[in-house]
Design an enzyme around this catalytic site. Sequence first.
Site, PDB file in Angstrom:
ATOM      1  N   LYS A 192       1.015  -1.614   0.316  1.00 60.71           N
ATOM      2  CA  LYS A 192      -0.653  -0.013   0.220  1.00 60.71           C
ATOM      3  C   LYS A 192       0.640   1.032   0.034  1.00 60.71           C
ATOM      4  CE  LYS A 192      -2.176   1.710   3.716  1.00 60.71           C
ATOM      5  NZ  LYS A 192      -1.007   2.780   4.458  1.00 60.71           N
TER       6      LYS A 192
ATOM      7  N   GLU B 294      -4.033   5.438  18.071  1.00 63.39           N
ATOM      8  CA  GLU B 294      -3.041   5.348  17.791  1.00 63.39           C
ATOM      9  C   GLU B 294      -2.079   6.863  18.067  1.00 63.39           C
ATOM     10  OE1 GLU B 294      -0.432   4.463  14.128  1.00 63.39           O
ATOM     11  OE2 GLU B 294      -2.477   5.431  13.259  1.00 63.39           O
TER      12      GLU B 294
ATOM     13  N   ASP C 226      -4.287   6.546   4.575  1.00 65.29           N
ATOM     14  CA  ASP C 226      -3.826   5.748   5.136  1.00 65.29           C
ATOM     15  C   ASP C 226      -4.456   4.486   6.025  1.00 65.29           C
ATOM     16  OD1 ASP C 226      -1.207   5.687   5.778  1.00 65.29           O
ATOM     17  OD2 ASP C 226      -2.201   6.528   7.601  1.00 65.29           O
TER      18      ASP C 226
ATOM     19  N   HIS D  68      -6.957  -0.459   6.279  1.00 59.98           N
ATOM     20  CA  HIS D  68      -7.098  -1.551   7.054  1.00 59.98           C
ATOM     21  C   HIS D  68      -8.620  -1.355   7.668  1.00 59.98           C
ATOM     22  CE1 HIS D  68      -3.230  -0.645   6.793  1.00 59.98           C
ATOM     23  NE2 HIS D  68      -2.878  -0.382   7.328  1.00 59.98           N
TER      24      HIS D  68
HETATM   25  C1  BG6 Z   1      -0.023   2.128   7.853  1.00 61.44           C
HETATM   26  C2  BG6 Z   1      -0.234   3.435   8.136  1.00 61.44           C
HETATM   27  O1  BG6 Z   1      -1.247   1.711   7.161  1.00 61.44           O
HETATM   28  O2  BG6 Z   1      -0.407   1.647   8.772  1.00 61.44           O
HETATM   29  C3  BG6 Z   1       0.288   4.086   9.788  1.00 61.44           C
HETATM   30  O3  BG6 Z   1       0.675   4.726   7.113  1.00 61.44           O
HETATM   31  C4  BG6 Z   1      -0.454   2.993  10.402  1.00 61.44           C
HETATM   32  O4  BG6 Z   1      -0.005   5.606   9.680  1.00 61.44           O
HETATM   33  C5  BG6 Z   1       0.163   2.516  10.670  1.00 61.44           C
HETATM   34  O5  BG6 Z   1       0.221   3.835  11.713  1.00 61.44           O
HETATM   35  C6  BG6 Z   1      -0.536   1.356  11.791  1.00 61.44           C
HETATM   36  O6  BG6 Z   1      -0.520   0.284  11.089  1.00 61.44           O
HETATM   37  P1  BG6 Z   1      -0.025  -1.376  13.317  1.00 61.44           P
HETATM   38  O7  BG6 Z   1       0.494  -1.861  12.510  1.00 61.44           O
HETATM   39  O8  BG6 Z   1       0.719   0.106  13.548  1.00 61.44           O
HETATM   40  O9  BG6 Z   1      -1.431  -0.733  13.968  1.00 61.44           O
END
Ligand code: BG6
Length: 516
Positions: free
Chosen positions: A170, A238, A257, A262
Amino acid sequence: MHILNSLDKAPGGNGDRKNLDTCSIVIFGASGDLTARKLIPALYHLFKENQMPATFRVVGFARREKTDAVWRQELRTALEQFSRTHPVDNAVWAAFADNIFYCVGDLTDDAAYSKLEARLSAFGDPALRENLLFYLAISPSQFGEVVEQVHRSQLLKREGPGWQRIVVEKPFGHDLASAHKLNHELTRYANESQVFRIDHYLGKETVQNILMFRFSNSIFERLWTRESVDHIQITVSEKIGVGERGGYYEEAGALRDMVQNHMLQVLSLIAMEPPVSLEAESVRDEKVKLLKSIRPLTSEDVARQIVRGQYFAGAVGGQPRPGYRQETKVKPDSNVETFAALKLFIDNWRWSGVPFYLRTGKNLPMSASEVRIQFRPTPNVLFAAQCGTQLDANALTLRLQPNEGISLHFNGKVPGMSLGMRPVRMHFSYDSEFGAYTPEAYERLLLEAIAGDATLFIRHDEVETAWKIADSIRTGWEGKPLTNREFYAAGTWGPIAADDLLATLGHTWHEPQVIK
Ligand code: BG6
């Protein structure tokens, strides 16, 4: 099928290697961050746990001139920092590193691909030249060029000998049109079945467990409908801000993003119908069907159902944080969203009328991803006198990370002479049950790509359907600057507008629990 195979690899499992073909993994963008942070550590761990094919090679392709030995040393240093286990095992690393090679070349230079071809042939074993996993850890604008070049140099074929697969990262486009174009560029010289689009959330154990949990537990599956479910909340919060990624983030924002990929992936796994089998196409058919049944959003719907937010200066966990507009490479009057909350409806038989609330943001009070299935309340006729009119409704929380687990919330009588009640919970924790074995998402994804199982990867129509949803939201936001109700202080749970979004139906956000 991998979901079941993965059980073998769980703690207590026998750690058996799948029967994986001899192959070479060619990483384009070998000097990049992703290679050092994620790909090599993942391959190292797979090797350490005896999951890699008995014979394999890793070939890095990048522009900077360096020898195999220098690249190995660089990767070794990076592994110290990014490995999920410490210390790095010297003997294992030495044995693994013998399989790593470096090929210098420019992505646009024909001769570089001939050199790559020669390098692969020189390994001697035809399978190392024919079974190829191309990992494109490069900008999407270069995908088309690389795919054409590997095709021209006879490294990529639609029909054997051997197999060739392309793994892409991505962001897969920035809207429907660009995703469509990328799909076209990738499938000009490869079949869709050879393309593996990554969403690293699908590599997470807990995300994979969603389907197993839903479809192997009859007590829950029969509650998984509009008759029992009041609403569903998906939170991916986050603690980090955008940090050094201001430039990227200005183009992306939370919608592109996190939501388009996700969050919609988690939603589709939570809400999809049971697939007819666990084969990749069956699972992906159901996910696409689900995404297609999300009620389309007009610009008026966007104004009512979607909230964006942007953080201003505040503090997270006692640490001061600058506002988004003060971050490096961010415009001082930027309207880019660092937070998004959505109220979506799924117009199908199972979910008609049930609101799905999704929210994600940066600089929130804690990092946690969870799904909360909130069940309908009971008629409150018996306990209203003792407990007031609002009894907590039952809920099931799937904690995706950290402190992975599942909790069931219900009401219990407080011991004593009164009829007092309060919410209590039953909790399953992955760590206490299975021990702290948490493979990185990339380990699982690389393994599946080597094995040729596409279940955990995004199909072309899936990525396009998700972009269609994101695009309709972006269109609704176009030309509308953020309003006061859409700003939030770093370290809070997002803008007031996000609370208003739920309040219209009498709902409130449930903060992820701090689990110790
Ligand atoms: C990424 C995003 O795809 O996923 C980031 O670009 C984000 O901005 C991250 O922080 C979060 O992933 P995880 O696995 O830390 O929840």
